[in-house]
Design a protein around this motif. Structure first.
Motif, mmCIF file in Angstrom:
data_model
loop_
_atom_site.group_PDB
_atom_site.id
_atom_site.type_symbol
_atom_site.label_atom_id
_atom_site.label_comp_id
_atom_site.label_asym_id
_atom_site.label_seq_id
_atom_site.Cartn_x
_atom_site.Cartn_y
_atom_site.Cartn_z
ATOM 1 N N GLU A 155 -17.271 9.167 0.981
ATOM 2 C CA GLU A 155 -17.144 9.660 2.348
ATOM 3 C C GLU A 155 -17.566 8.616 3.374
ATOM 4 O O GLU A 155 -16.974 8.521 4.445
ATOM 5 C CB GLU A 155 -17.972 10.944 2.522
ATOM 6 C CG GLU A 155 -17.204 12.154 2.029
ATOM 7 C CD GLU A 155 -18.099 13.378 1.854
ATOM 8 O OE1 GLU A 155 -19.244 13.371 2.371
ATOM 9 O OE2 GLU A 155 -17.648 14.330 1.194
ATOM 10 N N ARG A 156 -18.598 7.852 3.027
ATOM 11 C CA ARG A 156 -19.143 6.874 3.985
ATOM 12 C C ARG A 156 -18.407 5.537 4.008
ATOM 13 O O ARG A 156 -18.384 4.848 5.025
ATOM 14 C CB ARG A 156 -20.634 6.623 3.680
ATOM 15 C CG ARG A 156 -21.552 7.639 4.291
ATOM 16 C CD ARG A 156 -21.809 7.341 5.771
ATOM 17 N NE ARG A 156 -22.724 6.204 5.949
ATOM 18 C CZ ARG A 156 -22.652 5.339 6.939
ATOM 19 N NH1 ARG A 156 -21.704 5.446 7.844
ATOM 20 N NH2 ARG A 156 -23.513 4.345 7.023
ATOM 21 N N LEU A 157 -17.818 5.167 2.882
ATOM 22 C CA LEU A 157 -17.215 3.834 2.774
ATOM 23 C C LEU A 157 -16.250 3.455 3.903
ATOM 24 O O LEU A 157 -16.298 2.321 4.394
ATOM 25 C CB LEU A 157 -16.494 3.679 1.430
ATOM 26 C CG LEU A 157 -17.216 2.911 0.317
ATOM 27 C CD1 LEU A 157 -16.316 2.829 -0.913
ATOM 28 C CD2 LEU A 157 -17.609 1.498 0.748
ATOM 29 N N PRO A 158 -15.393 4.369 4.346
ATOM 30 C CA PRO A 158 -14.449 3.970 5.401
ATOM 31 C C PRO A 158 -15.143 3.501 6.679
ATOM 32 O O PRO A 158 -14.575 2.745 7.451
ATOM 33 C CB PRO A 158 -13.637 5.243 5.672
ATOM 34 C CG PRO A 158 -13.798 6.069 4.450
ATOM 35 C CD PRO A 158 -15.158 5.750 3.906
ATOM 36 N N GLU A 159 -16.388 3.945 6.904
ATOM 37 C CA GLU A 159 -17.103 3.538 8.112
ATOM 38 C C GLU A 159 -17.796 2.193 7.963
ATOM 39 O O GLU A 159 -18.263 1.618 8.937
ATOM 40 C CB GLU A 159 -18.174 4.583 8.465
ATOM 41 C CG GLU A 159 -17.591 5.936 8.837
ATOM 42 C CD GLU A 159 -18.621 7.042 8.611
ATOM 43 O OE1 GLU A 159 -19.822 6.805 8.849
ATOM 44 O OE2 GLU A 159 -18.201 8.136 8.183
ATOM 45 N N LEU A 160 -17.910 1.710 6.743
ATOM 46 C CA LEU A 160 -18.599 0.438 6.518
ATOM 47 C C LEU A 160 -17.578 -0.693 6.707
ATOM 48 O O LEU A 160 -16.956 -1.170 5.766
ATOM 49 C CB LEU A 160 -19.239 0.415 5.127
ATOM 50 C CG LEU A 160 -20.214 1.575 4.844
ATOM 51 C CD1 LEU A 160 -20.805 1.460 3.450
ATOM 52 C CD2 LEU A 160 -21.319 1.657 5.896
ATOM 53 N N ALA A 161 -17.433 -1.066 7.971
ATOM 54 C CA ALA A 161 -16.288 -1.886 8.374
ATOM 55 C C ALA A 161 -16.297 -3.306 7.827
ATOM 56 O O ALA A 161 -15.263 -3.965 7.804
ATOM 57 C CB ALA A 161 -16.194 -1.918 9.899
ATOM 58 N N SER A 162 -17.448 -3.788 7.359
ATOM 59 C CA SER A 162 -17.483 -5.149 6.835
ATOM 60 C C SER A 162 -17.239 -5.196 5.325
ATOM 61 O O SER A 162 -17.264 -6.269 4.716
ATOM 62 C CB SER A 162 -18.803 -5.828 7.180
ATOM 63 O OG SER A 162 -18.914 -5.942 8.591
ATOM 64 N N LEU A 163 -17.024 -4.023 4.739
ATOM 65 C CA LEU A 163 -16.648 -3.988 3.327
ATOM 66 C C LEU A 163 -15.157 -3.724 3.217
ATOM 67 O O LEU A 163 -14.571 -3.013 4.030
ATOM 68 C CB LEU A 163 -17.411 -2.877 2.586
ATOM 69 C CG LEU A 163 -18.935 -2.952 2.576
ATOM 70 C CD1 LEU A 163 -19.505 -1.862 1.671
ATOM 71 C CD2 LEU A 163 -19.416 -4.331 2.135
ATOM 72 N N LYS A 164 -14.577 -4.317 2.187
ATOM 73 C CA LYS A 164 -13.153 -4.111 1.942
ATOM 74 C C LYS A 164 -13.000 -3.504 0.546
ATOM 75 O O LYS A 164 -12.898 -4.222 -0.440
ATOM 76 C CB LYS A 164 -12.450 -5.476 2.018
ATOM 77 C CG LYS A 164 -10.962 -5.424 1.975
ATOM 78 C CD LYS A 164 -10.401 -6.803 2.357
ATOM 79 C CE LYS A 164 -8.894 -6.854 2.198
ATOM 80 N NZ LYS A 164 -8.481 -7.141 0.816
ATOM 81 N N PRO A 165 -13.022 -2.166 0.462
ATOM 82 C CA PRO A 165 -12.928 -1.521 -0.841
ATOM 83 C C PRO A 165 -11.541 -1.759 -1.438
ATOM 84 O O PRO A 165 -10.530 -1.600 -0.757
ATOM 85 C CB PRO A 165 -13.110 -0.025 -0.526
ATOM 86 C CG PRO A 165 -13.710 0.013 0.836
ATOM 87 C CD PRO A 165 -13.180 -1.181 1.555
ATOM 88 N N GLU A 166 -11.524 -2.167 -2.693
ATOM 89 C CA GLU A 166 -10.233 -2.515 -3.318
ATOM 90 C C GLU A 166 -9.927 -1.724 -4.571
ATOM 91 O O GLU A 166 -8.853 -1.856 -5.136
ATOM 92 C CB GLU A 166 -10.221 -4.017 -3.661
ATOM 93 C CG GLU A 166 -10.317 -4.906 -2.421
ATOM 94 C CD GLU A 166 -10.114 -6.374 -2.715
ATOM 95 O OE1 GLU A 166 -10.566 -6.842 -3.789
ATOM 96 O OE2 GLU A 166 -9.503 -7.056 -1.870
#
Ligand SMILES: *Cc1c(COP(=O)(O)O)cnc(C)c1O
Length: 251
Positions: A155-166
Motif C-alpha cells: 500500500e505504501r510503496l507507490p508513495e515512496l517516490a525514490s524507489l522504483k519497484p520492479e
C-alpha cells in the motif's frame, strides 16, 4: 579458454535449451552473476566476458571490493550494475543506496522507507524487488505474502517516490524434490499476477528466481532474472556455503 568462459558457455547453452522448452526468447532472461565471496579480479573477468549484472549479499563485502572492481572495469563501455540480494539491516540503508544499483531483497516497509529517504537525499531512483518467502523453511529470508507487513508495504510503496519497484524475488527451498521447487516458482509467478492486477502503480516486470541448481526450472516457470553463483565462478569456500544457506549479513 578460461574456466569462467567455459562455465558461462555451458550456462548459456542450458538457458537457451530451457527457453526453447518454454517457448521463450533468450532476451527475456537476465543472467545475474552472484559474486559474493569472489574477489574483484574474478568479477572483472566476468564483466569482460559480457556479464553486466552482479549480485552481492553483504554491504560490507561489496564496500571492500567495489573500488577494485571499478578500476578493473573502467575501460568497459557500460559499467556493470551491482545489486544487493542479501538481507539488509535498515541502519545500513544509506550506505547500500550509495554503493548498489538496486536492492533485490526488500522485505519490510521500514526498510523500504529508509531506502527511499536515502535515495531521495542522493537524488537517486533506486530499483527494488520485494523478496517473498514462499517456503516454510525457518532459514528463508523474505516477507510472508499473506502477512499484514506485506499488505502495508504494497500500500505504501507507490508513495515512496525514490524507489522504483520492479517485481519480486524468492529463494526456493534447498534439497527438495524438483516438483516442490517448481511449485515454489509457480507460486511466485501467480503472486506476481495477483499483485500486479491489484497494485497497478507498481512495476512488476521482474521475477528473480532460480540459482545454480534450479535455474532451468525457473526459466520454464517464467523467471526473468536468474541468479547464478557457483555454476559460474566455482565452489565457494565452506564459510561462504553457510552464507548461502543463511543469506543474512553475517556482520
Ligand atoms: C548465493 C546466492 C545465490 C547464488 O547461489 P548459487 O547456488 O551459487 O548459484 C542466489 N541468490 C541468492 C539470494 C544468494 O544468496
Amino acid at each position: 579458454m578460461s574456466e569462467l568462459a567455459r562455465n558461462l558457455e555451458q550456462i548459456e547453452a542450458a538457458i537457451t535449451a530451457a527457453c526453447q522448452r518454454a517457448g521463450r526468447k533468450r532476451e527475456e532472461i537476465e543472467l545475474m552473476a552472484v559474486s559474493k565471496t569472489y574477489g574483484a579480479e574474478r568479477l572483472a573477468e566476468a564483466a569482460r566476458l559480457g556479464l553486466n549484472l552482479f549480485g552481492e549479499n553483504r554491504v560490507q563485502e561489496w564496500q571492500g571490493k567495489r573500488d577494485g572492481f571499478l578500476d578493473l572495469t573502467a575501460e568497459l563501455a557500460t559499467r556493470p550494475r551491482v545489486h544487493l540480494i542479501g538481507h539488509l539491516q535498515s541502519n545500513k540503508s544509506a550506505r547500500a543506496v550509495e554503493i548498489f544499483d538496486g536492492v533485490d531483497s526488500v522485505d519490510s516497509l521500514r526498510l523500504a522507507e529508509r531506502l527511499n529517504d536515502a535515495a531521495a537525499k542522493l537524488g537517486k531512483q533506486l530499483p527494488v524487488l520485494i523478496e517473498v518467502k514462499l517456503s516454510t523453511e525457518e532459514t528463508k529470508a523474505g516477507l510472508d505474502p499473506e502477512s499484514n507487513d506485506a499488505r502495508e508495504l504494497l500500500e505504501r510503496l507507490p508513495e515512496l517516490a525514490s524507489l522504483k519497484p520492479e517485481g519480486l524475488m524468492t529463494i526456493a527451498p534447498f534439497d527438495v524434490p524438483k516438483a516442490e521447487t517448481r511449485a515454489c516458482f509457480q507460486s511466485l509467478r501467480k503472486l506476481r499476477d495477483e499483485w500486479s492486477a491489484r497494485h497497478t502503480r507498481l512495476g512488476w516486470e521482474v521475477l528473480s528466481m532460480g540459482m545454480s541448481g534450479d535455474f532451468e526450472l525457473a526459466i520454464e516457470e517464467g523467471a526473468t532474472r536468474i541468479r547464478i553463483g557457483t555454476a559460474l565462478f566455482g565452489k565457494r569456500p565452506p564459510m561462504a556455503e553457510q552464507l548461502k544457506q543463511f543469506p543474512e549479513e553475517a556482520e
